[in-house]
Structure formats: C-alpha cells, structure tokens
Scaffold this motif. Structure first.
Motif, PDB file in Angstrom:
ATOM      1  N   LEU A  84       0.834  -1.207   0.000  1.00  0.00           N
ATOM      2  CA  LEU A  84       0.000   0.000   0.000  1.00  0.00           C
ATOM      3  C   LEU A  84       0.869   1.257   0.000  1.00  0.00           C
ATOM      4  O   LEU A  84       0.572   2.226  -0.705  1.00  0.00           O
ATOM      5  N   GLU A  85       1.934   1.257   0.779  1.00  0.00           N
ATOM      6  CA  GLU A  85       2.838   2.410   0.800  1.00  0.00           C
ATOM      7  C   GLU A  85       3.439   2.658  -0.580  1.00  0.00           C
ATOM      8  O   GLU A  85       3.550   3.803  -1.030  1.00  0.00           O
ATOM      9  N   GLU A  86       3.821   1.572  -1.256  1.00  0.00           N
ATOM     10  CA  GLU A  86       4.369   1.708  -2.612  1.00  0.00           C
ATOM     11  C   GLU A  86       3.309   2.233  -3.570  1.00  0.00           C
ATOM     12  O   GLU A  86       3.588   3.083  -4.424  1.00  0.00           O
ATOM     13  N   LEU A  87       2.074   1.739  -3.428  1.00  0.00           N
ATOM     14  CA  LEU A  87       0.977   2.190  -4.273  1.00  0.00           C
ATOM     15  C   LEU A  87       0.721   3.683  -4.081  1.00  0.00           C
ATOM     16  O   LEU A  87       0.592   4.436  -5.058  1.00  0.00           O
ATOM     17  N   VAL A  88       0.671   4.130  -2.829  1.00  0.00           N
ATOM     18  CA  VAL A  88       0.407   5.543  -2.547  1.00  0.00           C
ATOM     19  C   VAL A  88       1.540   6.414  -3.077  1.00  0.00           C
ATOM     20  O   VAL A  88       1.298   7.470  -3.683  1.00  0.00           O
ATOM     21  N   LYS A  89       2.764   5.988  -2.874  1.00  0.00           N
ATOM     22  CA  LYS A  89       3.911   6.751  -3.366  1.00  0.00           C
ATOM     23  C   LYS A  89       3.855   6.903  -4.882  1.00  0.00           C
ATOM     24  O   LYS A  89       4.069   8.011  -5.412  1.00  0.00           O
ATOM     25  N   THR A  90       3.529   5.810  -5.576  1.00  0.00           N
ATOM     26  CA  THR A  90       3.469   5.855  -7.037  1.00  0.00           C
ATOM     27  C   THR A  90       2.291   6.698  -7.509  1.00  0.00           C
ATOM     28  O   THR A  90       2.407   7.449  -8.493  1.00  0.00           O
ATOM     29  N   ARG A  91       1.164   6.605  -6.804  1.00  0.00           N
ATOM     30  CA  ARG A  91       0.017   7.440  -7.165  1.00  0.00           C
ATOM     31  C   ARG A  91       0.361   8.922  -7.045  1.00  0.00           C
ATOM     32  O   ARG A  91      -0.006   9.724  -7.904  1.00  0.00           O
ATOM     33  N   ILE A  92       1.045   9.270  -5.990  1.00  0.00           N
ATOM     34  CA  ILE A  92       1.409  10.680  -5.806  1.00  0.00           C
ATOM     35  C   ILE A  92       2.334  11.138  -6.925  1.00  0.00           C
ATOM     36  O   ILE A  92       2.155  12.221  -7.490  1.00  0.00           O
ATOM     37  N   TRP A  93       3.313  10.324  -7.268  1.00  0.00           N
ATOM     38  CA  TRP A  93       4.228  10.672  -8.371  1.00  0.00           C
ATOM     39  C   TRP A  93       3.440  10.952  -9.650  1.00  0.00           C
ATOM     40  O   TRP A  93       3.598  11.999 -10.280  1.00  0.00           O
ATOM     41  N   LEU A  94       2.621   9.974 -10.048  1.00  0.00           N
ATOM     42  CA  LEU A  94       1.967  10.047 -11.358  1.00  0.00           C
ATOM     43  C   LEU A  94       0.769  10.998 -11.375  1.00  0.00           C
ATOM     44  O   LEU A  94       0.566  11.724 -12.346  1.00  0.00           O
TER      45      LEU A  94
END
Length: 245
Positions: A84-94
């Motif tokens: 989930l942390e990786e998902l949130v980080k990637t969502r914020i980037w993109l």
C-alpha cells in the motif's frame, strides 16, 4: 453470423459479465486477499460457466487483482502495508504530474464539469453495504473515481490516465477492507472537506497547492489504514478475523 460465431460471441459476453462480477467482489472485499478462488463455487454463485469465468480470472490476473499459482489455481492477490505504501507513493508521483498537466490544459468547460462532479460526490453519502445495500455503497466509489479521473483528464496522455485508473482500482480494495473492519465517520467527513479544498485550489489556478493537497489526501488515507492493513510480518488471516467479527 454462423452458429460457431454466435457461440463465441456468447462466451465473450459471459466472460465480460464474469469479469465485472469477480472484479466487483474483489474490490468490495467480498473475495478476501489470499483467498483461493473456487471456480465451481463462483460458477454457481453467478450462474456463469467455468470457461468464461476462467477467461475473466486470467484477465484479472493481468491487472494484478488475481494471482495464478502453478498447479494450485487462482487466488485473490494478497495485500500488505508495504504494498500500500508503494501504491500511494506511485500514485502521488503520477497523479500530481497528471494534475499539473491537466490544469495547464484545462478550460472553463473542464472546471464546470469538476464542480458538478464534486457536488455529486458530496451529495452521495459513503455507506457500507450493511448500512445501505451494495448498490448504494458502490455509488460513492463510482462518484469518487469519476471526480479523481476528471481532475487528471486534461493531461493529454491516455497511457498516464490508464495507469492512474488502474492504481485507483487497487486503492479501492484497501479502502473497502478498512471500511469493513473499522468504519470511520470522521474519515468520511474529512475526505469530503479534502475534495472541496482540492477543487478550490484547481479553480483558483494554483497547481502547487492543488498537487500538495492531492498528495496530503492520499497520505491521510494511508495513515488511517495502518492499523488495519497487515505489514510484511503479519498474516492477512488476522485481518480476515477482524472482518468476520
């Protein structure tokens, strides 16, 4: 259309139905992470044959919602706090990239559509299936995704929008599992205020503040999920036990 072509067309239609039904149950947390997917059980549940169901499961496997294990069959993809942390980080980037581009290309019609979409989302109360039935609970998720995708819709990259849409769907699993185990009225109300603040920043043509608010919106949701989503050392069975109680 020949009989053979008609039969193939029917299978494709049933495969689409199966895809929608299984995907819905995974996103709503009714098919639980790590659960083995019993094709015969789902076939009886949905009234759809095993062939279109397997086609749907293969499609969901390519989207990351289902995992196919050699000689063991299909399983609902596991979740963890690390994922989930990786998902949130990637969502914020993109999504901040897409939002910035969308604001640069936006016009009055786009802004008016955002106002309407946010208004619809605000008027749609977020409820659990147990509170108001499945359709009422799903309506909020539809309005929510509609608003967030509309924010990004003028980025002029279909690839980027597709990536963002897929990540939004992945995030739904975590939110619904959290809502099923520990529903929070305060978070529901807080999210509405965050959406309004984000809309205001967009309408004021302030991309820096809009991107900061979008990132904070996702980080706040992440923080609220830490006590219900297992980390790498925990087994998802514990979360399943909470949901059953």
């Amino acid at each position: 259309m020949s009989a053979q072509e008609g039969k193939a067309h029917d299978v494709r239609n049933l495969s689409e139905q199966a895809y929608d039904l299984v995907r819905r149950d995974i996103l709503n947390g009714e098919l639980f992470p790590n659960d083995k997917i019993q094709v015969d059980v789902l076939s009886s549940r949905y009234g759809i044959g095993s062939v279109p169901l397997r086609e749907a499961l293969n499609r969901l496997s390519s989207e990351g919602l289902v995992e196919r294990k050699s000689h063991r069959g299909f399983f609902v993809t596991a979740i963890s706090m690390a994922n989930l942390e990786e998902l949130v980080k990637t969502r914020i980037w993109l999504e901040t990239l897409a939002l910035r581009e969308s604001m640069a290309n936006g016009d009055e019609a786009w802004e008016e559509a955002l106002v309407v979409s946010c208004h619809r989302l605000t008027r749609t109360h977020r409820r659990l299936p147990a509170e108001a039935g499945r359709e009422a609970a799903e309506e909020w998720e539809e309005r929510h995704k509609e608003f967030h995708l509309l924010l990004l819709s003028r980025c002029e990259s279909s690839w980027l929008l597709n990536f963002c849409s897929t990540m939004m769907d992945q995030a739904v699993r975590y939110r619904n599992l959290s809502m099923n185990t520990n529903p929070s009225r305060a978070r529901r109300e807080g999210a509405a205020a965050e959406h309004q603040a984000l809309l205001d920043a967009v309408l004021e043509h302030d991309p820096e503040r809009a991107c900061d608010l979008l990132a904070d919106h996702y980080r706040t949701t992440l923080s609220g999920l830490r006590h219900v989503i297992p980390d790498e050392r925990e087994d998802v069975i514990g979360l399943a036990a909470k949901s059953a109680n």
